[in-house]
Design a protein around this motif. Structure first.
Motif, PDB file in Angstrom:
ATOM      1  N   THR A 246     -14.460  35.944 -49.810  1.00  0.00           N
ATOM      2  CA  THR A 246     -15.694  35.533 -50.487  1.00  0.00           C
ATOM      3  C   THR A 246     -16.703  36.676 -50.552  1.00  0.00           C
ATOM      4  O   THR A 246     -17.736  36.532 -51.214  1.00  0.00           O
ATOM      5  N   ALA A 253     -10.837  40.306 -51.586  1.00  0.00           N
ATOM      6  CA  ALA A 253     -11.693  39.775 -52.648  1.00  0.00           C
ATOM      7  C   ALA A 253     -11.028  39.924 -54.014  1.00  0.00           C
ATOM      8  O   ALA A 253     -10.662  41.030 -54.412  1.00  0.00           O
ATOM      9  N   CYS A 257     -14.605  37.323 -57.628  1.00  0.00           N
ATOM     10  CA  CYS A 257     -15.588  37.453 -56.560  1.00  0.00           C
ATOM     11  C   CYS A 257     -16.366  38.762 -56.710  1.00  0.00           C
ATOM     12  O   CYS A 257     -17.593  38.783 -56.585  1.00  0.00           O
ATOM     13  N   VAL A 261     -20.165  37.482 -57.327  1.00  0.00           N
ATOM     14  CA  VAL A 261     -20.709  37.110 -56.020  1.00  0.00           C
ATOM     15  C   VAL A 261     -21.588  38.218 -55.461  1.00  0.00           C
ATOM     16  O   VAL A 261     -21.240  39.397 -55.521  1.00  0.00           O
ATOM     17  N   GLY A 264     -21.131  36.735 -49.474  1.00  0.00           N
ATOM     18  CA  GLY A 264     -20.096  35.772 -49.141  1.00  0.00           C
ATOM     19  C   GLY A 264     -20.473  34.918 -47.942  1.00  0.00           C
ATOM     20  O   GLY A 264     -21.598  34.956 -47.434  1.00  0.00           O
ATOM     21  N   VAL A 306     -21.669  30.684 -50.445  1.00  0.00           N
ATOM     22  CA  VAL A 306     -21.352  31.780 -51.364  1.00  0.00           C
ATOM     23  C   VAL A 306     -22.498  31.898 -52.365  1.00  0.00           C
ATOM     24  O   VAL A 306     -22.781  30.964 -53.113  1.00  0.00           O
ATOM     25  N   VAL A 322     -15.469  30.012 -58.202  1.00  0.00           N
ATOM     26  CA  VAL A 322     -15.144  31.230 -57.460  1.00  0.00           C
ATOM     27  C   VAL A 322     -14.199  30.914 -56.309  1.00  0.00           C
ATOM     28  O   VAL A 322     -13.185  31.604 -56.095  1.00  0.00           O
ATOM     29  N   ILE A 326     -10.337  32.122 -55.558  1.00  0.00           N
ATOM     30  CA  ILE A 326      -9.897  32.765 -54.320  1.00  0.00           C
ATOM     31  C   ILE A 326      -8.685  32.042 -53.735  1.00  0.00           C
ATOM     32  O   ILE A 326      -7.701  32.664 -53.317  1.00  0.00           O
TER      33      ILE A 326
END
Length: 347
Positions: A246, A253, A257, A261, A264, A306, A322, A326
């Motif tokens: 994350t 990742a 991400c 992002v 995380g 996140v 997201v 993952i």
């Protein structure tokens, strides 16, 4: 020292599953559907954590919490959060009181936080100063007022609600407080059959009310059993790599991400994922957490941990997308994990 014999483990697991089934049945007398949300709330209770319930008004968030408290012989209190609410209105305050001898003495009068189940209704309507008053209680299960520290009775769980649509007159929860919630649960709109059941129960002559089926000692015993559930090293490693994935600069990742992002999940996220996985295993009558359990609890345990960057917010990306990306690309074992992760995009 706890008994770890196979027979004791089997009996403990069966008793745990039976107690949960009885509790769900009692809650189901009032609450229609929403099984994933009910499971999430029970996971928070059994893990000693807290839940943030998000949904538009009228979906039964407050009713769910009230029904849960009625199904358990625990002390319940409700706080309606408003902009003028002060920290002392939640925690309590020290007052000067007259003694029987005619003198005066300082006395601490407890606030509604001193309960086993605390409903923080519309928590995002209170100011940040008042919201932050819950931080110590949620993390340390204690309250500091003046020079004295007061320990909260166990079990202690905060069940907070918020409306995701309204922004006027609201104060978004700070990241530090969001991280203290064990899970963030989305309460969905009921389908047609569920609406029929709701109307049948609420517009007729008879009304139903839950009765206590579990007591404080039962909850504490079940919480202790959760801590005894083992998680194999590869399961724990999968949970750790999930948390690392994350982070945009993490070794696992995926592209989604790195693109969307900003920050995380914290180590609290790893703790929440693994504890929730253990509880899910017990729900299903197993005394060992699996990778499938970790996958099943990842969304509610991580979606509020996140944080998206500007690009993610501008494009309307959801944290659930997201995390789904993952999970799809994260291999069960470290070997060969990188090849598939590079292909992961938004679901």
């Amino acid at each position: 020292m706890s008994d770890t014999s196979p027979e004791s483990v089997r009996q403990g697991t069966e008793q745990f599953r039976s107690s949960i089934a009885t509790l769900k049945q009692e809650i189901g007398k009032t609450i229609v559907g929403n099984e994933p949300v009910i499971d999430g709330v029970l996971m928070c209770l059994l893990a000693g954590g807290h839940a943030l319930l998000e949904g538009v008004p009228g979906l039964g968030k407050t009713m769910l919490v009230k029904t849960l408290s009625e199904s358990l012989s625990l002390q319940f209190s409700r706080v309606q959060f408003t902009p003028d609410l002060m920290p002392a209105d939640i925690l309590g305050t020290t007052v000067i009181d007259e003694t029987q001898a005619g003198g005066k003495a300082f006395e601490f009068r407890r606030g509604p936080i001193f309960a086993n189940i605390v409903l923080a209704d519309e928590i995002n309507r209170a100011t940040p100063k008042t919201q932050s008053a819950l931080l110590e209680a949620m993390q340390e299960h204690r309250v500091s007022v003046g020079r004295r520290t007061h320990v909260l009775d166990e079990p202690f769980v905060v069940l907070a609600t918020q409306n995701p649509l309204e922004s006027e007159g609201t104060y978004p929860l700070p990241e530090a407080q969001l991280d203290r919630f064990f899970m963030k649960l989305h309460v969905p709109f009921p389908n047609r059959d569920e609406l029929h059941s709701i109307l049948d129960r609420t517009t007729g002559e008879t009304t139903t009310k839950a009765s206590p089926v579990l007591h404080r000692d039962d909850i504490l015993r079940m919480q202790a059993l959760v801590r005894r559930v083992p998680a194999a090293r590869h399961v724990q490693d999968y949970a750790i790599r999930l948390i690392q994935a994350t982070h945009p600069d993490g070794p696992d990742a995926p592209a989604v991400c790195k693109q969307f992002v900003r920050f995380g999940a914290s180590p609290r996220g790893a703790q929440a994922v693994l504890l929730a996985a253990k509880i899910r295993a017990l729900f299903e009558g197993r005394f060992a957490a699996s990778i499938d359990d970790v996958r099943a609890v990842a969304l509610p345990a991580l979606r509020h941990r996140v944080l998206l960057n500007f690009e993610g917010e501008a494009e309307g990306v959801k944290t659930d997308q997201v995390i789904d990306g993952i999970l799809k690309g994260l291999a069960e074992t470290k070997a060969g994990a990188g090849a598939s992760e590079a292909q992961v995009g938004l679901s």
